[in-house]
Design a protein around this motif. Structure first.
Motif, PDB file in Angstrom:
ATOM      1  N   ASP A 246     -44.695 -20.571 -37.088  1.00  0.00           N
ATOM      2  CA  ASP A 246     -43.430 -19.993 -36.599  1.00  0.00           C
ATOM      3  C   ASP A 246     -42.622 -20.963 -35.753  1.00  0.00           C
ATOM      4  N   TYR A 247     -43.125 -22.185 -35.573  1.00  0.00           N
ATOM      5  CA  TYR A 247     -42.504 -23.101 -34.615  1.00  0.00           C
ATOM      6  C   TYR A 247     -41.011 -23.300 -34.854  1.00  0.00           C
ATOM      7  N   TRP A 248     -40.655 -23.751 -36.053  1.00  0.00           N
ATOM      8  CA  TRP A 248     -39.265 -24.120 -36.309  1.00  0.00           C
ATOM      9  C   TRP A 248     -38.341 -22.902 -36.314  1.00  0.00           C
ATOM     10  N   SER A 249     -38.796 -21.803 -36.872  1.00  0.00           N
ATOM     11  CA  SER A 249     -37.947 -20.611 -36.924  1.00  0.00           C
ATOM     12  C   SER A 249     -37.670 -20.085 -35.517  1.00  0.00           C
ATOM     13  N   VAL A 250     -38.678 -20.082 -34.655  1.00  0.00           N
ATOM     14  CA  VAL A 250     -38.474 -19.624 -33.275  1.00  0.00           C
ATOM     15  C   VAL A 250     -37.538 -20.573 -32.533  1.00  0.00           C
ATOM     16  N   LEU A 251     -37.746 -21.868 -32.713  1.00  0.00           N
ATOM     17  CA  LEU A 251     -36.908 -22.862 -32.034  1.00  0.00           C
ATOM     18  C   LEU A 251     -35.433 -22.654 -32.354  1.00  0.00           C
ATOM     19  N   TYR A 252     -35.096 -22.541 -33.635  1.00  0.00           N
ATOM     20  CA  TYR A 252     -33.695 -22.435 -34.036  1.00  0.00           C
ATOM     21  C   TYR A 252     -33.122 -21.046 -33.751  1.00  0.00           C
ATOM     22  N   ASP A 253     -33.925 -20.003 -33.948  1.00  0.00           N
ATOM     23  CA  ASP A 253     -33.436 -18.640 -33.711  1.00  0.00           C
ATOM     24  C   ASP A 253     -33.097 -18.422 -32.242  1.00  0.00           C
ATOM     25  N   ILE A 254     -33.971 -18.866 -31.338  1.00  0.00           N
ATOM     26  CA  ILE A 254     -33.722 -18.678 -29.903  1.00  0.00           C
ATOM     27  C   ILE A 254     -32.510 -19.486 -29.465  1.00  0.00           C
ATOM     28  N   ASN A 255     -32.328 -20.658 -30.029  1.00  0.00           N
ATOM     29  CA  ASN A 255     -31.117 -21.437 -29.714  1.00  0.00           C
ATOM     30  C   ASN A 255     -29.857 -20.621 -29.980  1.00  0.00           C
ATOM     31  N   GLU A 256     -29.788 -20.026 -31.155  1.00  0.00           N
ATOM     32  CA  GLU A 256     -28.605 -19.249 -31.535  1.00  0.00           C
ATOM     33  C   GLU A 256     -28.459 -17.994 -30.672  1.00  0.00           C
ATOM     34  N   ILE A 257     -29.583 -17.315 -30.420  1.00  0.00           N
ATOM     35  CA  ILE A 257     -29.526 -16.081 -29.618  1.00  0.00           C
ATOM     36  C   ILE A 257     -29.080 -16.391 -28.195  1.00  0.00           C
ATOM     37  N   VAL A 258     -29.589 -17.456 -27.604  1.00  0.00           N
ATOM     38  CA  VAL A 258     -29.196 -17.828 -26.240  1.00  0.00           C
ATOM     39  C   VAL A 258     -27.708 -18.153 -26.181  1.00  0.00           C
ATOM     40  N   TYR A 259     -27.212 -18.888 -27.160  1.00  0.00           N
ATOM     41  CA  TYR A 259     -25.786 -19.230 -27.151  1.00  0.00           C
ATOM     42  C   TYR A 259     -24.923 -17.974 -27.210  1.00  0.00           C
ATOM     43  N   THR A 260     -25.273 -17.054 -28.108  1.00  0.00           N
ATOM     44  CA  THR A 260     -24.502 -15.825 -28.255  1.00  0.00           C
ATOM     45  C   THR A 260     -24.617 -14.947 -27.009  1.00  0.00           C
ATOM     46  N   THR A 261     -25.820 -14.795 -26.475  1.00  0.00           N
ATOM     47  CA  THR A 261     -26.041 -13.931 -25.313  1.00  0.00           C
ATOM     48  C   THR A 261     -25.365 -14.485 -24.068  1.00  0.00           C
ATOM     49  N   PHE A 262     -25.448 -15.783 -23.848  1.00  0.00           N
ATOM     50  CA  PHE A 262     -24.789 -16.386 -22.675  1.00  0.00           C
ATOM     51  C   PHE A 262     -23.286 -16.148 -22.716  1.00  0.00           C
ATOM     52  N   ASN A 263     -22.696 -16.271 -23.889  1.00  0.00           N
ATOM     53  CA  ASN A 263     -21.250 -16.004 -24.001  1.00  0.00           C
ATOM     54  C   ASN A 263     -20.937 -14.537 -23.705  1.00  0.00           C
ATOM     55  N   GLU A 264     -21.792 -13.623 -24.198  1.00  0.00           N
ATOM     56  CA  GLU A 264     -21.590 -12.198 -23.943  1.00  0.00           C
ATOM     57  C   GLU A 264     -21.784 -11.849 -22.471  1.00  0.00           C
ATOM     58  N   GLU A 265     -22.715 -12.528 -21.812  1.00  0.00           N
ATOM     59  CA  GLU A 265     -23.013 -12.258 -20.402  1.00  0.00           C
ATOM     60  C   GLU A 265     -22.098 -13.020 -19.454  1.00  0.00           C
ATOM     61  N   GLY A 266     -21.251 -13.872 -19.988  1.00  0.00           N
ATOM     62  CA  GLY A 266     -20.345 -14.649 -19.148  1.00  0.00           C
ATOM     63  C   GLY A 266     -21.022 -15.793 -18.419  1.00  0.00           C
ATOM     64  N   ILE A 267     -22.146 -16.259 -18.949  1.00  0.00           N
ATOM     65  CA  ILE A 267     -22.839 -17.405 -18.354  1.00  0.00           C
ATOM     66  C   ILE A 267     -22.260 -18.673 -18.958  1.00  0.00           C
ATOM     67  N   GLY A 268     -21.702 -19.513 -18.117  1.00  0.00           N
ATOM     68  CA  GLY A 268     -20.978 -20.674 -18.620  1.00  0.00           C
ATOM     69  C   GLY A 268     -21.868 -21.871 -18.909  1.00  0.00           C
ATOM     70  N   PHE A 269     -21.583 -22.514 -20.046  1.00  0.00           N
ATOM     71  CA  PHE A 269     -22.236 -23.779 -20.363  1.00  0.00           C
ATOM     72  C   PHE A 269     -21.436 -24.908 -19.730  1.00  0.00           C
ATOM     73  N   PRO A 270     -22.068 -25.876 -19.126  1.00  0.00           N
ATOM     74  CA  PRO A 270     -21.336 -26.936 -18.419  1.00  0.00           C
ATOM     75  C   PRO A 270     -20.761 -27.972 -19.375  1.00  0.00           C
ATOM     76  N   PHE A 271     -19.719 -28.626 -18.922  1.00  0.00           N
ATOM     77  CA  PHE A 271     -19.174 -29.786 -19.616  1.00  0.00           C
ATOM     78  C   PHE A 271     -19.365 -30.997 -18.707  1.00  0.00           C
ATOM     79  N   PRO A 272     -19.478 -32.164 -19.280  1.00  0.00           N
ATOM     80  CA  PRO A 272     -19.610 -33.360 -18.433  1.00  0.00           C
ATOM     81  C   PRO A 272     -18.453 -33.450 -17.439  1.00  0.00           C
TER      82      PRO A 272
END
Length: 281
Positions: A246-272
């Protein structure tokens, strides 16, 4: 009378030569026919023996890697026996042929020294089993899933479905990473958030995401910590354990879920961040 005998002599010699040529051709033709017959029957017998050996190995539940190695070895040995039988039938002295091979052994050995080391490498792989058929490995300059372990080469299938033939000596004499050896693997992410974000809230959101994925194992327990304070971000490190498959599927799935959830929760990703200081006049 003598003149007639003289005229007849050359003709009789030609006839004798033709008779000898015809006899030689008939004998050679019979030998060639028998050699072709031996080859045809020999190839049929080799196929049947190979099938029988494959069934016996499969019935005894021998590892696939050992099966492919033994089948390849037996096939080569049987073909060598067949070649000697054909050569012998064609009138070539096998003793002289063997002597010729022996005299050329040193030169052939030097030319095939790489293949001999590959053969030894194949034996080492089968005995110590650093990997087997079906394992995903990283080798010296190659990565892929093991498809076959042959006498001289190991066949790998890459992620984009290319087949790579790797010399066994290279795999047995260099560092190889086997990703399939263990039943579990650890997945790690580093998620950067903006300075000023509530770390406890970010940790709670990540914990909720991890808990919702049934592929994440409870033991060892997941870890969510503040990993580092970078120049432009607060880095949250997440480590979880999953089954190796399950390694690769979990790695990529959680990446996508975190990106979507952070945007929904208003958690900002930093820029340089780039600070510009204006020089005073």
């Amino acid at each position: 009378m003598n003149w007639l005998l003289l005229n007849a002599a050359p003709g009789s010699k030609i006839e004798q030569a033709l008779e000898k040529l015809v006899d030689f051709g008939m004998d050679a033709g019979k030998d060639i026919f028998v050699a072709i017959l031996i080859y045809s029957i020999g190839r049929f017998i080799i196929r049947q023996i190979s099938i029988l050996i494959a069934k016996v190995l499969e019935k005894r539940k021998i590892e696939v890697s050992v099966q492919t190695f033994l089948k390849s070895l037996v096939k080569i040995l049987l073909n060598m026996v067949l070649a000697f039988a054909i050569i012998s039938k064609l009138g070539v002295e096998t003793t002289s042929f063997a002597a010729l091979l022996a005299s050329a052994g040193v030169a052939v050995g030097m030319a095939l020294s790489g293949n001999l080391s590959n053969f030894a490498g194949g034996l080492i792989i089968l005995v110590f089993k650093p990997f087997k058929v079906g394992d995903y490995i990283d080798g010296p300059g190659v990565s892929g899933t093991i498809k076959e372990i042959q006498i001289f080469h190991t066949i790998l299938s890459t992620l984009d479905n290319r087949m790579i033939y790797v010399p066994n000596g290279m795999l047995s004499g260099n560092a190889v990473t086997n990703y399939s050896k263990q039943e579990m693997r650890r997945v790690e992410w580093v998620f950067g958030v903006e300075y000023g974000e509530d770390v406890k809230r970010v940790r709670a959101v990540l914990q909720r995401i991890i808990n919702a994925d049934s592929r994440v194992l409870d033991t060892p327990a997941p870890i969510i910590v503040l990993g580092s304070l970078s120049a432009s971000s607060v880095d949250i490190t997440v480590r979880v354990w999953v089954k190796s498959a399950d390694y690769w599927s979990v790695l990529y799935d959680i990446n996508e879920i975190v990106y979507t959830t952070f945007n929904e929760e208003g958690i900002g990703f930093p820029f340089p961040q780039l600070t510009v200081h204006q020089a005073k006049d």
